[in-house]
Design an enzyme around this catalytic site. Sequence first.
Site, short mmCIF file in Angstrom:
data_model
loop_
_atom_site.label_atom_id
_atom_site.label_comp_id
_atom_site.label_asym_id
_atom_site.label_seq_id
_atom_site.Cartn_x
_atom_site.Cartn_y
_atom_site.Cartn_z
N CYS A 2 0.84 -1.19 0.00
CA CYS A 2 0.00 0.00 0.00
C CYS A 2 0.88 1.25 0.00
O CYS A 2 2.06 1.20 0.34
CB CYS A 2 -0.85 0.03 1.26
SG CYS A 2 -1.87 -1.41 1.44
N ARG A 27 4.76 0.62 -6.62
CA ARG A 27 4.79 -0.34 -5.52
C ARG A 27 3.67 -1.37 -5.64
O ARG A 27 3.62 -2.32 -4.88
CB ARG A 27 4.65 0.40 -4.19
CG ARG A 27 5.75 1.41 -3.96
CD ARG A 27 5.46 2.21 -2.72
NE ARG A 27 5.58 1.38 -1.54
CZ ARG A 27 6.67 1.26 -0.82
NH1 ARG A 27 7.75 1.91 -1.17
NH2 ARG A 27 6.71 0.50 0.24
N TRP A 76 -3.11 -2.56 -1.46
CA TRP A 76 -2.77 -3.90 -1.97
C TRP A 76 -3.45 -4.85 -1.00
O TRP A 76 -3.05 -4.96 0.16
CB TRP A 76 -1.24 -4.05 -1.96
CG TRP A 76 -0.72 -5.37 -2.40
CD1 TRP A 76 -0.23 -6.37 -1.61
CD2 TRP A 76 -0.57 -5.83 -3.74
NE1 TRP A 76 0.19 -7.42 -2.38
CE2 TRP A 76 -0.01 -7.12 -3.69
CE3 TRP A 76 -0.88 -5.28 -5.00
CZ2 TRP A 76 0.27 -7.87 -4.84
CZ3 TRP A 76 -0.59 -6.03 -6.13
CH2 TRP A 76 -0.03 -7.30 -6.04
N ASN A 102 -1.25 1.68 6.17
CA ASN A 102 -0.36 0.64 5.63
C ASN A 102 0.00 -0.27 6.79
O ASN A 102 0.32 0.21 7.87
CB ASN A 102 0.95 1.24 5.11
CG ASN A 102 0.79 1.94 3.79
OD1 ASN A 102 -0.30 2.01 3.26
ND2 ASN A 102 1.89 2.45 3.27
N GLY A 103 0.06 -1.57 6.55
CA GLY A 103 0.45 -2.50 7.60
C GLY A 103 -0.65 -3.48 7.89
O GLY A 103 -1.63 -3.58 7.13
N GLU A 497 20.59 -15.44 -9.55
CA GLU A 497 19.97 -14.13 -9.77
C GLU A 497 19.33 -14.07 -11.17
O GLU A 497 18.24 -13.53 -11.32
CB GLU A 497 21.04 -13.04 -9.60
CG GLU A 497 20.64 -11.62 -9.87
CD GLU A 497 19.48 -11.11 -9.01
OE1 GLU A 497 19.04 -11.80 -8.08
OE2 GLU A 497 18.99 -10.01 -9.30
N LYS A 501 15.35 -13.33 -11.72
CA LYS A 501 14.85 -12.23 -12.55
C LYS A 501 13.87 -12.75 -13.60
O LYS A 501 12.82 -12.16 -13.83
CB LYS A 501 16.01 -11.51 -13.28
CG LYS A 501 16.88 -10.65 -12.43
CD LYS A 501 16.29 -9.28 -12.12
CE LYS A 501 15.79 -9.17 -10.72
NZ LYS A 501 16.68 -9.16 -9.62
N GLU A 504 10.58 -13.80 -11.96
CA GLU A 504 9.85 -12.72 -11.32
C GLU A 504 9.07 -11.85 -12.30
O GLU A 504 7.95 -11.43 -12.02
CB GLU A 504 10.85 -11.85 -10.55
CG GLU A 504 10.23 -10.77 -9.72
CD GLU A 504 11.28 -9.91 -9.02
OE1 GLU A 504 12.45 -9.97 -9.40
OE2 GLU A 504 10.89 -9.18 -8.11
N HIS A 520 23.73 -34.18 -10.74
CA HIS A 520 23.19 -34.95 -9.61
C HIS A 520 21.67 -34.95 -9.63
O HIS A 520 21.03 -34.88 -8.58
CB HIS A 520 23.72 -34.39 -8.29
CG HIS A 520 25.21 -34.47 -8.19
ND1 HIS A 520 25.88 -35.66 -8.02
CD2 HIS A 520 26.17 -33.52 -8.30
CE1 HIS A 520 27.18 -35.44 -8.01
NE2 HIS A 520 27.39 -34.14 -8.18
N LYS A 619 9.13 -6.66 -3.43
CA LYS A 619 9.96 -5.69 -2.73
C LYS A 619 9.23 -5.02 -1.57
O LYS A 619 8.04 -4.78 -1.64
CB LYS A 619 10.40 -4.63 -3.72
CG LYS A 619 11.57 -3.86 -3.21
CD LYS A 619 12.09 -2.96 -4.24
CE LYS A 619 12.86 -3.74 -5.27
NZ LYS A 619 13.40 -2.85 -6.26
C1 F6R Z 1 14.05 -9.38 -6.79
C2 F6R Z 1 13.85 -8.44 -5.70
C3 F6R Z 1 13.66 -9.00 -4.34
C4 F6R Z 1 14.40 -8.15 -3.30
C5 F6R Z 1 14.07 -8.65 -1.90
C6 F6R Z 1 14.82 -7.89 -0.84
O1 F6R Z 1 14.23 -8.72 -8.00
O2 F6R Z 1 13.80 -7.26 -5.89
O3 F6R Z 1 14.07 -10.33 -4.28
O4 F6R Z 1 15.77 -8.23 -3.54
O5 F6R Z 1 12.69 -8.55 -1.67
O6 F6R Z 1 14.51 -6.53 -0.89
P1 F6R Z 1 15.44 -5.47 -0.17
O7 F6R Z 1 16.76 -5.51 -0.87
O8 F6R Z 1 14.74 -4.17 -0.35
O9 F6R Z 1 15.56 -5.89 1.25
#
Ligand code: F6R
Length: 624
Positions: A2, A27, A76, A102-103, A497, A501, A504, A520, A619
């Site tokens: 949110c 967000r 959200w 928010n929360g 990574e 990506k 995601e 394995h 995030k």
């Molecule tokens: C992936 C991504 C997430 C963040 C994770 C940690 O692309 O963005 O995996 O890396 O949620 O977020 P922070 O770094 O903000 O603690």
Amino acid sequence: MCGIVAYLGQKPAQPILVEGLKRLEYRGYDSAGLALLAESSFRIHKTAGRIAALEAILPKPDPLNPGTIGIGHTRWATHGEPNTINAHPHVDATGKITIVHNGIIENYATLKKWLMDKGCTFTSATDSEVIANLIGYFYATGAPRTGQTPPDNENKFEWAVQQALREFCGTYGLAIMCSDYPNMLIGAKKGSPLILGVGDTEYIIASDAAAIVEHTTQAIYLSDNEMVVITPTGFRTKTTDNVLVTKRLKDIEFSLEQIELAGHVHYMAKEIAEQPRALATCLGGRIDVKNARVILGGIQNQLRELTRTRRIILTACGTAWHAGLVGEFLFEQLARIPAEVEYASEFRYRNPIIQDGTIVIAISQSGETADTLAAVEQAKERGAMVLGLVNVVGSTIARKTDAGVYLRVGPEIGVASTKAFTAQVAVLTMLAIELGRRRHLSSDCAASLLSELHSLPLKIDKILEQSEHIKDIARENIGRENWLFLGRGVNYPVALEGALKLKEISYIHAEGLPAAEMKHGPIALITDQMPAVFIATKCSQYDKIIGNIEEVRARGGRTIIVATEGDHDIARYADHLITIPEATEQLQPMLTVVPLQLLAYHAAVLRGHDVDRPRNLAKSVTVE
Ligand code: F6R
């Protein structure tokens, strides 16, 4: 997640709230709303869907009384489906209090029952409506537990808010208005970020500085259990227990330009492209090649303890956790310090053993990730010195850690973390070199690594030039639903990574593995329908990884290989070849990750996905 924006000033609040909500769109949200307070009554508009849908139902501001105080929200959904009724703002049963939240209020069900027993009515399925109703209840009747009655003076609204906040378990970032106080806005925080932007004649409360910078770069960052009471003549900050606290104004260290798209279609594309500049800024002033030293001002006083440490624990989530894995490799290789990496979400619940001499390093772009924050608190409780590698200045993790290093890459708006990863790795590299210098690493070796670090931004530029080529590779493989990413040594975390990506933002199933692990079990999956992306740059395990590539090809697998420029031999193993400029093995992750970011980005766009609003929005999972 949110988002909150609230305004008190001299201008019409509505357009400012809408603009602020747009700045928080990245967000993710499923509904939006706002409330204006004018002529002692609320004008509330909310709807499911995008901000554009909200704009469509907003009336033109009344020119005679437009309302110069208001609160806005993007929701959200967590409690109750995403619809107009559940959208914020919520109003209490008396109609006098309205809030955006928010929360999560964990004890909302108990409080709701209690309020309903008292005759209070609810309209939504949210936990947040309990906040409005409890404040409204105390405002109207007093506080039964303490036997207090509301003070009959200008502090009654503030008092009711404080009474209610005491009852909540969980987290909140709040902006609150009361129709009897047409010139007062209250904000409160526990566990969800809340910032107060302070202009000359206006105030903006927001959950994210992105909604503030257009108006002012001066801000105060509320801490947990703090609130702010704002009127046209000023503001006062206090604890929720009513003890006044003095907060220092801080500069919001990014500009409007940084949070705009600057000609890119998506924030993710912009942030991938700005990595050369971001990395240069991260390294700037921190490298002294002549003396083979690194200057990290934020942890200068902790360096002695770090040099003597017996064990480093790196803790983080997601992409930042992958950066931690690179850090583990570097601390061991360059500084010969035992290191391990912990998912913050596991660490926090595992009753971890922190021995004397253990140092914990928390890595987080946002500085607000709930699990990482809880891991920091755990480690501190157990007596560890805790350092933070954080991007967002003034964020909760930055404040809760004993000391730390900022990434300095500017706001990362794209949900998929990109430039923060390269900077996290850069800071870990600098730290490992400096600790190495204080232990066993020769001055020549450190100087050579440091001077090569300087050259990385230019090398990233060269990789970015291959964007169209990488797009073609993505296009050719766009129908494949399962991908493997394989790397060894310091490039194994980069394989993880790359897979993260792709998952995601493209919603393609991908797995990252250390290349040798493939035989394995996972090798059974290899077919010509499963692209295998290898990081096979010139490094100490080059021959081994060529062996792994052979294994894949022997099973008819298709290979996409990230190799070192000038390695002509490798072309015969590759269905698709991407090159990176030559680099020392320990520094390669900052380069090898870039083509994988581009691959994921192009695949997502080719599949028609909204890259900046992926489904997961992982995030800052701190907040609703
Ligand atoms: C992936 C991504 C997430 C963040 C994770 C940690 O692309 O963005 O995996 O890396 O949620 O977020 P922070 O770094 O903000 O603690």
